[in-house]
Write a protein that holds these residues in place. Sequence first.
Motif, PDB file in Angstrom:
ATOM      1  N   ASP A  85     -23.487  22.930  22.958  1.00  0.00           N
ATOM      2  CA  ASP A  85     -22.146  22.637  22.459  1.00  0.00           C
ATOM      3  C   ASP A  85     -21.212  23.819  22.697  1.00  0.00           C
ATOM      4  O   ASP A  85     -21.637  24.972  22.602  1.00  0.00           O
ATOM      5  CB  ASP A  85     -22.209  22.323  20.957  1.00  0.00           C
ATOM      6  CG  ASP A  85     -22.894  20.981  20.695  1.00  0.00           C
ATOM      7  OD1 ASP A  85     -22.204  19.947  20.651  1.00  0.00           O
ATOM      8  OD2 ASP A  85     -24.144  20.977  20.579  1.00  0.00           O
ATOM      9  N   ILE A  97     -30.862   9.154  29.785  1.00  0.00           N
ATOM     10  CA  ILE A  97     -31.671  10.368  29.622  1.00  0.00           C
ATOM     11  C   ILE A  97     -31.000  11.282  28.591  1.00  0.00           C
ATOM     12  O   ILE A  97     -31.668  11.977  27.831  1.00  0.00           O
ATOM     13  CB  ILE A  97     -31.811  11.114  30.981  1.00  0.00           C
ATOM     14  CG1 ILE A  97     -32.578  10.245  31.980  1.00  0.00           C
ATOM     15  CG2 ILE A  97     -32.486  12.468  30.799  1.00  0.00           C
ATOM     16  CD1 ILE A  97     -32.631  10.817  33.393  1.00  0.00           C
ATOM     17  N   MET A 111     -23.575  17.975  24.139  1.00  0.00           N
ATOM     18  CA  MET A 111     -24.517  17.017  24.734  1.00  0.00           C
ATOM     19  C   MET A 111     -25.868  17.090  24.026  1.00  0.00           C
ATOM     20  O   MET A 111     -26.270  18.165  23.590  1.00  0.00           O
ATOM     21  CB  MET A 111     -24.659  17.407  26.202  1.00  0.00           C
ATOM     22  CG  MET A 111     -25.569  16.671  27.139  1.00  0.00           C
ATOM     23  SD  MET A 111     -27.357  16.675  26.941  1.00  0.00           S
ATOM     24  CE  MET A 111     -27.816  18.386  27.009  1.00  0.00           C
ATOM     25  N   GLY A 113     -33.001  13.996  24.698  1.00  0.00           N
ATOM     26  CA  GLY A 113     -34.324  13.911  24.079  1.00  0.00           C
ATOM     27  C   GLY A 113     -35.420  14.214  25.086  1.00  0.00           C
ATOM     28  O   GLY A 113     -35.203  14.166  26.296  1.00  0.00           O
TER      29      GLY A 113
HETATM   30  P1  HAM Z   1     -27.401  10.469  20.895  1.00  0.00           P
HETATM   31  O1  HAM Z   1     -26.825   9.627  21.960  1.00  0.00           O
HETATM   32  O2  HAM Z   1     -27.651   9.829  19.579  1.00  0.00           O
HETATM   33  O3  HAM Z   1     -26.419  11.722  20.721  1.00  0.00           O
HETATM   34  O4  HAM Z   1     -28.739  11.107  21.422  1.00  0.00           O
HETATM   35  C1  HAM Z   1     -28.752  11.865  22.607  1.00  0.00           C
HETATM   36  C2  HAM Z   1     -30.078  11.714  23.305  1.00  0.00           C
HETATM   37  O5  HAM Z   1     -31.147  11.976  22.391  1.00  0.00           O
HETATM   38  C3  HAM Z   1     -30.369  10.327  23.845  1.00  0.00           C
HETATM   39  O6  HAM Z   1     -29.748  10.119  25.081  1.00  0.00           O
HETATM   40  C4  HAM Z   1     -31.891  10.411  23.978  1.00  0.00           C
HETATM   41  O7  HAM Z   1     -32.259  11.206  25.095  1.00  0.00           O
HETATM   42  C5  HAM Z   1     -32.273  11.201  22.753  1.00  0.00           C
HETATM   43  N1  HAM Z   1     -32.662  10.300  21.650  1.00  0.00           N
HETATM   44  C6  HAM Z   1     -31.877   9.726  20.729  1.00  0.00           C
HETATM   45  N2  HAM Z   1     -32.604   8.958  19.892  1.00  0.00           N
HETATM   46  C7  HAM Z   1     -33.887   9.059  20.283  1.00  0.00           C
HETATM   47  C8  HAM Z   1     -35.135   8.515  19.829  1.00  0.00           C
HETATM   48  N3  HAM Z   1     -35.205   7.727  18.761  1.00  0.00           N
HETATM   49  N4  HAM Z   1     -36.271   8.849  20.495  1.00  0.00           N
HETATM   50  C9  HAM Z   1     -36.220   9.672  21.568  1.00  0.00           C
HETATM   51  N5  HAM Z   1     -35.083  10.211  22.044  1.00  0.00           N
HETATM   52  C10 HAM Z   1     -33.927   9.920  21.416  1.00  0.00           C
HETATM   53  C11 HAM Z   1     -26.568  12.692  19.775  1.00  0.00           C
HETATM   54  O8  HAM Z   1     -27.553  12.828  19.085  1.00  0.00           O
HETATM   55  C12 HAM Z   1     -25.419  13.665  19.732  1.00  0.00           C
HETATM   56  N6  HAM Z   1     -25.542  14.432  18.492  1.00  0.00           N
HETATM   57  C13 HAM Z   1     -25.437  14.533  20.970  1.00  0.00           C
HETATM   58  C14 HAM Z   1     -24.333  15.532  20.988  1.00  0.00           C
HETATM   59  C15 HAM Z   1     -24.442  16.875  20.845  1.00  0.00           C
HETATM   60  N7  HAM Z   1     -23.058  15.244  21.133  1.00  0.00           N
HETATM   61  C16 HAM Z   1     -22.363  16.349  21.083  1.00  0.00           C
HETATM   62  N8  HAM Z   1     -23.195  17.363  20.896  1.00  0.00           N
END
Ligand code: HAM
Length: 450
Positions: free
Chosen positions: A126, A298, A321, A324
């Motif tokens: 970030d 991804i 960004m 996972g």
């Molecule tokens: P998000 O789209 O909820 O964004 O999650 C980002 C990535 O985390 C997803 O594309 C995936 O790779 C991974 N992910 C999410 N949920 C799971 C799950 N249940 N199991 C495995 N992998 C998972 C966020 O979390 C934002 N906070 C990202 C962000 C940071 N935006 C700005 N700064």
Amino acid sequence: MKIPPVKGTRDFYPPEMAIRNFIIDGWKAVSLRNGFEEYDGPILEHLQMYTQKSGDEIVEQLFSFKDRGDRELAIRPEITPTLARMVNQQINSLPKPIKWFSVPRLCRAERPQKGRLREFFQWNIDIIGIEADTSHPLGMMADAEIIFTTLDFLQYTGLTEKDIVVKVSSRKLLAAFLKNIGIAEKDLDLMYALLDKKPKMPPDTFKALLDEKLSDRDKTSKILSFMETDSLSKIEKSLGVNPEVDEAIEELLEHHRLLNEMDVGKFYKFDPSIVRGLAYYTGIVFEVHALGSELRAICGGGRYDNLLKDFGGPDIPAVGMGMGDCILEIFMREKDLLEDQIEKPTLDYFVVPAGVMTFDYEDGTVKSTPEDEAIKLMAQLRRRGFKADFSYKSSDLKKQLQEASAKNAKYCIIIGDEFKDNNLIIKNMTTGQQETIKKDEFLKNINKSK
Ligand code: HAM
């Protein structure tokens, strides 16, 4: 009674741990070389932290509970709200821009499916304190740098533009479009959550869902055609003169130009169907997708200019960004990029007691066995920083050498009958060659080489 692991969680045996470490070490190394500093927060936060601004989807996926003091708590499903809280707490003393990264372990009570688990690791990068501003030469650089760093890691794993695409859009553009077709400002958050479902269901089901929620077929068809448009100029033409649209388009063009400057434009695709599920995004949003694969994104991220303010802090813009480890690992396996890159455990030395004699110490008083001498030497080697080990299992020379091979030892040090004259046998496990050397000399030589 046998108790199974909890659904959607993973046990990391040493081979799985090696993969996890490869991914996480890569995330950390790439973050550092792109100028990010590491932070972390607690695994527990107040429930309100997520009900306030993350959006309904995340709230439905929370593991939450009341503690003994009746406080409502949640296990973190993401770290962005924690980041906003931590930055707000020290906002006056932190030099800006803040460029931080973290690799938290997160929990979401999702229905476990391919690449989506209930517990996972997520790389976060970030940048806080840089406004999106097309009138400034570096005004879109923070948005571009987040994507550059993301791609830096994905390229480091061996993925190329033949494997992945960065799909980019803008919440600002989407908001302007939705308001233009008559969606009220207050309903925008609901619309984002709804539109983000598009790739997760068949087209007909998505269309039926839109019809049901909007009760307006005209709006449904306008939304569908907007989401399927492949060029910015077509969108610009269809929306006519509109300052919000112009601003969003300028941002997108400048952002794309900067990515081209950094030679990652080849990964770029404008795609207005990218919405992102989380409620807090305000500007450019993006996801990286695997080409020719049914896998979900991804990673994803974007600009979230209001989150710090919404959490009681000053009006400071941010972009970031999250990636996972699960989908990435599946995709790297599909592309055959994993096995060769995982380092196998190795040893510098395997110490082998092999004689039957006992040895006199120099003062002639104490007797020691080959085993005593082996562990003494092994301890000396480990203290000098070498990876050294021995066998618990066998006193048979051949079996010990086999064990040394299985553990990928570079050298075996054999303590046999020669040790009565303080001689060690050093066996090179690659060439099979052996040499005899006095222990003191051996220790002196390896000291020199370290
Ligand atoms: P998000 O789209 O909820 O964004 O999650 C980002 C990535 O985390 C997803 O594309 C995936 O790779 C991974 N992910 C999410 N949920 C799971 C799950 N249940 N199991 C495995 N992998 C998972 C966020 O979390 C934002 N906070 C990202 C962000 C940071 N935006 C700005 N700064």
